[in-house]
Design an enzyme around this catalytic site. Structure first.
Site, mmCIF file in Angstrom:
data_model
loop_
_atom_site.group_PDB
_atom_site.id
_atom_site.type_symbol
_atom_site.label_atom_id
_atom_site.label_comp_id
_atom_site.label_asym_id
_atom_site.label_seq_id
_atom_site.Cartn_x
_atom_site.Cartn_y
_atom_site.Cartn_z
ATOM 1 N N GLU A 88 17.843 9.380 35.325
ATOM 2 C CA GLU A 88 18.443 9.740 36.608
ATOM 3 C C GLU A 88 19.838 9.132 36.738
ATOM 4 O OE1 GLU A 88 15.915 9.280 40.213
ATOM 5 O OE2 GLU A 88 17.686 8.291 41.013
ATOM 6 N N GLU A 89 20.051 8.011 36.093
ATOM 7 C CA GLU A 89 21.327 7.300 36.230
ATOM 8 C C GLU A 89 22.392 7.736 35.217
ATOM 9 O OE1 GLU A 89 21.890 5.516 38.769
ATOM 10 O OE2 GLU A 89 19.836 5.307 39.487
ATOM 11 N N ASP A 94 24.576 8.815 44.411
ATOM 12 C CA ASP A 94 23.986 7.590 44.966
ATOM 13 C C ASP A 94 24.689 6.368 44.394
ATOM 14 O OD1 ASP A 94 21.976 9.077 46.284
ATOM 15 O OD2 ASP A 94 20.900 9.232 44.388
ATOM 16 N N GLU A 101 11.390 12.715 39.007
ATOM 17 C CA GLU A 101 10.535 12.330 40.141
ATOM 18 C C GLU A 101 9.456 13.388 40.405
ATOM 19 O OE1 GLU A 101 13.898 9.721 42.541
ATOM 20 O OE2 GLU A 101 13.927 11.874 42.774
ATOM 21 N N ASP A 113 19.539 -1.385 39.249
ATOM 22 C CA ASP A 113 19.424 -0.048 38.632
ATOM 23 C C ASP A 113 19.969 -0.114 37.214
ATOM 24 O OD1 ASP A 113 18.469 1.706 40.661
ATOM 25 O OD2 ASP A 113 20.442 1.792 41.589
ATOM 26 N N LEU A 137 14.804 2.859 38.157
ATOM 27 C CA LEU A 137 14.385 2.038 39.304
ATOM 28 C C LEU A 137 14.433 2.891 40.561
ATOM 29 C CD1 LEU A 137 13.402 -0.827 39.378
ATOM 30 C CD2 LEU A 137 15.636 -1.515 40.202
ATOM 31 N N ASP A 138 13.312 3.511 40.846
ATOM 32 C CA ASP A 138 13.274 4.389 42.011
ATOM 33 C C ASP A 138 13.084 3.577 43.296
ATOM 34 O OD1 ASP A 138 12.985 7.257 43.004
ATOM 35 O OD2 ASP A 138 11.331 6.189 43.951
ATOM 36 N N ASP A 181 13.323 7.692 35.567
ATOM 37 C CA ASP A 181 14.061 7.147 36.710
ATOM 38 C C ASP A 181 13.875 5.638 36.592
ATOM 39 O OD1 ASP A 181 15.064 6.279 39.085
ATOM 40 O OD2 ASP A 181 13.906 7.632 40.361
HETATM 41 P P1 AHM Z 1 16.552 6.801 44.315
HETATM 42 O O1 AHM Z 1 15.946 7.362 43.069
HETATM 43 O O2 AHM Z 1 18.045 6.864 44.280
HETATM 44 O O3 AHM Z 1 16.043 5.447 44.650
HETATM 45 O O4 AHM Z 1 16.189 7.787 45.550
HETATM 46 C C1 AHM Z 1 14.939 8.329 45.687
HETATM 47 C C2 AHM Z 1 14.260 7.738 46.897
HETATM 48 C C3 AHM Z 1 12.768 7.868 46.780
HETATM 49 O O5 AHM Z 1 12.218 6.692 46.288
HETATM 50 C C4 AHM Z 1 12.321 8.105 48.195
HETATM 51 O O6 AHM Z 1 11.154 8.912 48.242
HETATM 52 C C5 AHM Z 1 13.490 8.806 48.805
HETATM 53 O O7 AHM Z 1 14.617 8.499 48.016
HETATM 54 C C6 AHM Z 1 13.743 8.342 50.205
HETATM 55 O O8 AHM Z 1 14.765 9.096 50.737
HETATM 56 P P2 AHM Z 1 15.180 8.980 52.285
HETATM 57 O O9 AHM Z 1 15.805 7.644 52.444
HETATM 58 O O10 AHM Z 1 16.132 10.117 52.468
HETATM 59 O O11 AHM Z 1 13.936 9.148 53.096
HETATM 60 MG MG MG Z 2 14.621 8.029 42.113
#
Ligand code: AHM
Ligand code: MG
Length: 350
Positions: free
Chosen positions: A93-94, A64, A282, A70, A117-118, A115
């Protein structure tokens, strides 16, 4: 006006007093986390006023794009947590690997997985985002924490929670004795108890899933979502769809209103099923909270909290929410045969 003026610090302290052997370490750790969250909340609130939007131009370990915010959140939590003496290691996560505690600081008995900044892909649109955390007691004897300290089952967590940066900033957390929510009062800079003994309704009216991925769903998921769109005899209406795409926000709504949240495996390539959400940062913490609130959480065909992490960045399917809704989903799995089982652990697949 909240009924009581109990701050999160006071609450954690009172909870810790119940345990005779408690040393105050968990209290200190959670306390430090709330300070980091206040800093992040302030940055998030400033939004376009601060130079925090946009990408860093780098990708994280699961592919990602890393946003600038983040990075700020990651660094803020690290700086708030590295010196307290409560932790022996952190992982985020990062970060691709373990984050050691600097040599000059004492090592504690807990492990922090987070995580920072989710939902950060939603930042520019002013959509609610969050920080998720999970705490384990170390299993190694002393010194620096190890990989084994981090690769755990969710059922071994001693605490888990999230900060929601929404129309107000909240912390929702559990130490295995119920779920409590606190709202940040910006006037006094304290998280004040607003949601006591949170429970999720036994059955809800909402479902939450990224329908754009329907082509990759397995048969039980497809049939189940079709079923949700038919009239529910209990309400005379079909379930309503609510999907923000920001886990903390989707989870928080599901916790309060009931219903079901699904991020199932993607079987577009049946030889190599993929999942999106990360087990340690998560799935495990959210599943702990949901179970503590009287709901249920499964991954594939098993209880999500029983899934053993194989690598730091395992991604697994997750279905969680109201007990009756998750049970109905499980009936569809039993009836239409679940291919989801093979996708329980997909490693750090991108
Ligand atoms: P992130 O941690 O990189 O922000 O990704 C996780 C996010 C969640 O917050 C969310 O439930 C999901 O990805 C959404 O995914 P999608 O865009 O495939 O529906
Ligand atoms: Mg996340």
């Amino acid at each position: 006006m909240p009924k009581s003026m109990r701050t999160v610090q006071r609450h954690i302290l009172e909870e810790e007093r119940i345990h005779e052997q408690a040393t105050g370490d968990l209290t200190g750790l959670l306390w430090d986390l709330t300070i980091a969250a206040k800093v992040i909340s302030q940055q998030v609130n400033r939004g376009g006023l601060a130079d925090i939007f946009g990408d860093t131009g780098e990708a994280n370990v699961t592919g990602d794009l890393v946003r600038r915010l983040d990075r700020i959140a990651q660094d803020t939590i690290y700086r708030a947590m590295d010196h307290g003496g409560h932790l022996c290691v952190m992982v985020s996560e990062e970060s691709p690997d373990l984050i050691p505690i600097p040599k000059k600081y004492p090592k504690g008995k807990y492990v922090l997985l987070y995580d920072p900044l989710d939902g950060s892909s939603n930042i520019e649109a002013n959509v609610s985002i969050g920080t998720i955390f999970s705490v384990h007691r170390r299993i190694s004897a002393s010194g620096d924490g190890t990989l084994e300290d981090c690769l755990r089952k969710g059922s071994e967590q001693v605490a888990a929670g999230y900060f929601l940066y929404g129309s107000s900033t909240m912390i929702v957390y559990t130490t295995g004795q119920g779920v409590f929510g606190f709202t940040l009062d910006p006037g006094i800079g304290e998280f004040v108890l607003t949601h006591e003994w949170m429970t999720t309704p036994a059955k809800g009216k909402y479902y939450s899933i990224n329908e754009g991925n329907a082509e990759g769903w397995d048969e039980p998921t497809r049939k189940y979502v079709e079923y949700l769109k038919q009239k529910d005899p209990a309400t005379g209406r079909p379930y309503s769809l609510r999907y923000i795409g920001s886990l903390v926000a989707d989870f928080h709504r599901t916790l309060l209103y009931g219903g079901i949240f699904l991020y199932p495996a993607d079987f577009s390539n049946p030889q190599k099923p993929k999942s999106k959400l990360r087990l340690l940062y998560e799935v495990a913490p959210m599943s702990f909270i949901m179970e503590q609130a009287g709901g249920a959480a499964i991954s594939g065909t098993q209880r999500a909290l029983d899934v053993q992490a194989a690598t730091l960045h395992d991604k697994v399917p997750i279905i969680l929410g109201s007990k009756q809704d998750v049970e109905t989903y499980q009936k569809f799995c039993a009836q239409y045969g679940s291919g989801a089982k093979s996708a329980v652990l997909t490693g750090a697949s991108k």
